[in-house]
Design a protein around this motif. Sequence first.
Motif, mmCIF file in Angstrom:
data_model
loop_
_atom_site.group_PDB
_atom_site.id
_atom_site.type_symbol
_atom_site.label_atom_id
_atom_site.label_comp_id
_atom_site.label_asym_id
_atom_site.label_seq_id
_atom_site.Cartn_x
_atom_site.Cartn_y
_atom_site.Cartn_z
ATOM 1 N N ASP A 1 37.904 45.722 40.643
ATOM 2 C CA ASP A 1 38.824 46.524 41.450
ATOM 3 C C ASP A 1 38.255 47.916 41.701
ATOM 4 O OD1 ASP A 1 40.447 44.331 41.148
ATOM 5 O OD2 ASP A 1 41.940 45.342 39.894
ATOM 6 N N GLU B 1 36.503 45.825 35.280
ATOM 7 C CA GLU B 1 35.853 44.563 34.936
ATOM 8 C C GLU B 1 36.250 43.444 35.909
ATOM 9 O OE1 GLU B 1 37.010 44.194 30.891
ATOM 10 O OE2 GLU B 1 35.542 45.695 30.198
ATOM 11 N N ARG B 2 37.427 43.564 36.508
ATOM 12 C CA ARG B 2 37.848 42.606 37.538
ATOM 13 C C ARG B 2 37.170 42.876 38.877
ATOM 14 N NH1 ARG B 2 43.088 43.909 35.465
ATOM 15 N NH2 ARG B 2 43.500 45.184 37.323
ATOM 16 N N THR C 1 30.955 49.232 34.795
ATOM 17 C CA THR C 1 31.391 47.879 35.092
ATOM 18 C C THR C 1 31.109 47.588 36.553
ATOM 19 O OG1 THR C 1 33.577 48.744 35.550
ATOM 20 C CG2 THR C 1 33.251 47.881 33.368
ATOM 21 N N GLY D 1 33.373 47.326 39.019
ATOM 22 C CA GLY D 1 34.287 47.984 39.949
ATOM 23 C C GLY D 1 33.822 49.383 40.301
ATOM 24 N N PRO E 1 39.878 47.259 32.135
ATOM 25 C CA PRO E 1 40.155 45.903 32.620
ATOM 26 C C PRO E 1 40.118 45.797 34.143
ATOM 27 C CG PRO E 1 41.664 46.473 30.848
ATOM 28 C CD PRO E 1 40.922 47.719 31.193
ATOM 29 N N ALA E 2 40.612 46.813 34.846
ATOM 30 C CA ALA E 2 40.585 46.781 36.314
ATOM 31 C C ALA E 2 39.162 46.821 36.840
ATOM 32 C CB ALA E 2 41.396 47.946 36.872
ATOM 33 N N THR F 1 40.338 45.199 46.483
ATOM 34 C CA THR F 1 41.546 45.299 45.671
ATOM 35 C C THR F 1 41.549 46.660 44.985
ATOM 36 O OG1 THR F 1 41.594 42.923 45.273
ATOM 37 C CG2 THR F 1 42.857 44.316 43.761
#
Length: 206
Positions: free
Chosen positions: A90, A87-88, A2, A4, A84-85, A34
């Motif tokens: 982070d 993909e953001r 991803t 991140g 999910p992190a 982040t």
Amino acid sequence: MTSGIWITLEGGDGSGKSTQAGLLAEWLEGRGRTTLRTREPGGSEVGVLIRDIVLHHRGDIAPRAEALLYAADRAHHVATVVRPALERGDVVIQDRYLDSSVAYQGAGRVLDPDEVRNLSLWAAEDALPDVTVLLDIDPSDARRRLDAADKPFDRLEAEREEFHARVREAYLQLAHAEPGRFLVVDATADPDDIAALIRARISVLL
């Protein structure tokens, strides 16, 4: 995997993973990134329940059952927290991942390390971190640190030194097999010096 960055910290109990995770998060956040600090087991609500079983259950747990519990935690943790992190965008800083299972359940519990690794890869859909920092420490030095902390030992911390010697050797073999992913550092060095080595490695990814 991803956009991140995924960093895992590995090593024997008492090697200083929590200290280095905190220093790394502080440094990254100072650079505007982040971060998400998490751990296995216990990085999700389901993981907290599994962590209590594998680390604090008073009775014996069959080695294969223990390995499966860690894999179950890993499957849920990667799917609901890590992916999910990332993909953001982070930076995920994680205390332990599948290398811990290979070292502790594979070498420590004398199960087949390849089977344990394959189980974890299946559970996590083949997800591997960008960098794995191995904080290498002799088991006797680690035990002195744990004794000085004056806290109750969990099930793995309470194992005999021969167990932890097998774990350490397994970690070093893993690092030797994947030098591109692993950064091995002496966990007995000054914490600031260790942090500098880790920052130098992560800077390449930034």
